[in-house]
Design an enzyme around this catalytic site. Sequence first.
Site, mmCIF file in Angstrom:
data_model
loop_
_atom_site.group_PDB
_atom_site.id
_atom_site.type_symbol
_atom_site.label_atom_id
_atom_site.label_comp_id
_atom_site.label_asym_id
_atom_site.label_seq_id
_atom_site.Cartn_x
_atom_site.Cartn_y
_atom_site.Cartn_z
ATOM 1 C CD GLU A 27 -42.128 17.368 -46.956
ATOM 2 O OE1 GLU A 27 -42.470 16.425 -46.224
ATOM 3 O OE2 GLU A 27 -42.017 18.543 -46.554
ATOM 4 C CE LYS B 195 -41.461 14.887 -42.708
ATOM 5 N NZ LYS B 195 -42.366 15.898 -43.319
ATOM 6 C CB CYS C 177 -39.842 18.416 -44.321
ATOM 7 S SG CYS C 177 -40.581 20.036 -43.946
#
Length: 295
Positions: free
Chosen positions: A43, A116, A153
């Site tokens: 990431e 995300k 993540c």
Amino acid sequence: MKELNIGFLQQHNTADRRNNMLRLAEGVADLARRGAQLVVLQELHNSLYFCQVEDVNNFDLAEPIPGPSTQMFGELAARCGVVIVTSLFERRAPGLYHNTAVVIDRDGEIAGTYRKMHIPDDPAYYEKFYFTPGDLGFHPIDTSVGRLGVMVCWDQWYPEAARLMALGGAELLIYPTAIGYALSDDDDEQQRQRRAWQTVQRGHAVANGLPVVAVNRVGFEPDPSGQTGGIQFWGTSFVAGPQGELLYEASDNEEESVIVSIDMDHGEQVRRWWPFLRDRRIDSYGDITKRFIDR
């Protein structure tokens, strides 16, 4: 048997963005020479993890998509003949920024993007200051090596996200990651957190009959504000098979450049043995869209 050679780079980062990107490019080229067909990066791999502090100047790290990084990685993908999963700080418009994964196919073209969806806000992880929650949903990205369910993540803790990617036809779940220890926690607590992080993702593999690839950064990055002790990123990048079996687990403190071969046909067989998708009670899950169920 349909084998896919998955490469990943578990890397430490420095304040020198050019050096970070040069090392990534060298690592991707090396993995391609060694036979990788798909390369997954961690990431926000171009820079330090800047979300330890809330600083408006850090927005200068963001870039448009397409932009300089997608051009560089696109040229690299085409030259090496590999699919690359990147993770970038996207400047979508003035005042509008995302934490965005970009998948580049082996012809150098952008195969798709994922923004995300779940954005944390914790000490040393002030991501809500920087990132607007994603608005592209949970849709797999079609590439020359298969249909990739790419998330980022904090998304990796949510079974709903993994399930929706599976229902969309993902053949592989992929999580670029930046997570580590709070130095204020004792060793036992640190290890519980690290193992919980891995366990929940292996659970996604089992529940959906899909392999999982999680690539984390490694090394220590200080907190520029001095308010915390900084983050010791715990590495432990791993590849799990569709029954949650660990196919590879990286070191918790060293850089690694690894290729793991996965039998992509095995997941179909696992789903025949454990037909979780068949037995889902989709008529009874309406409440899952509520924040909380008051009885």
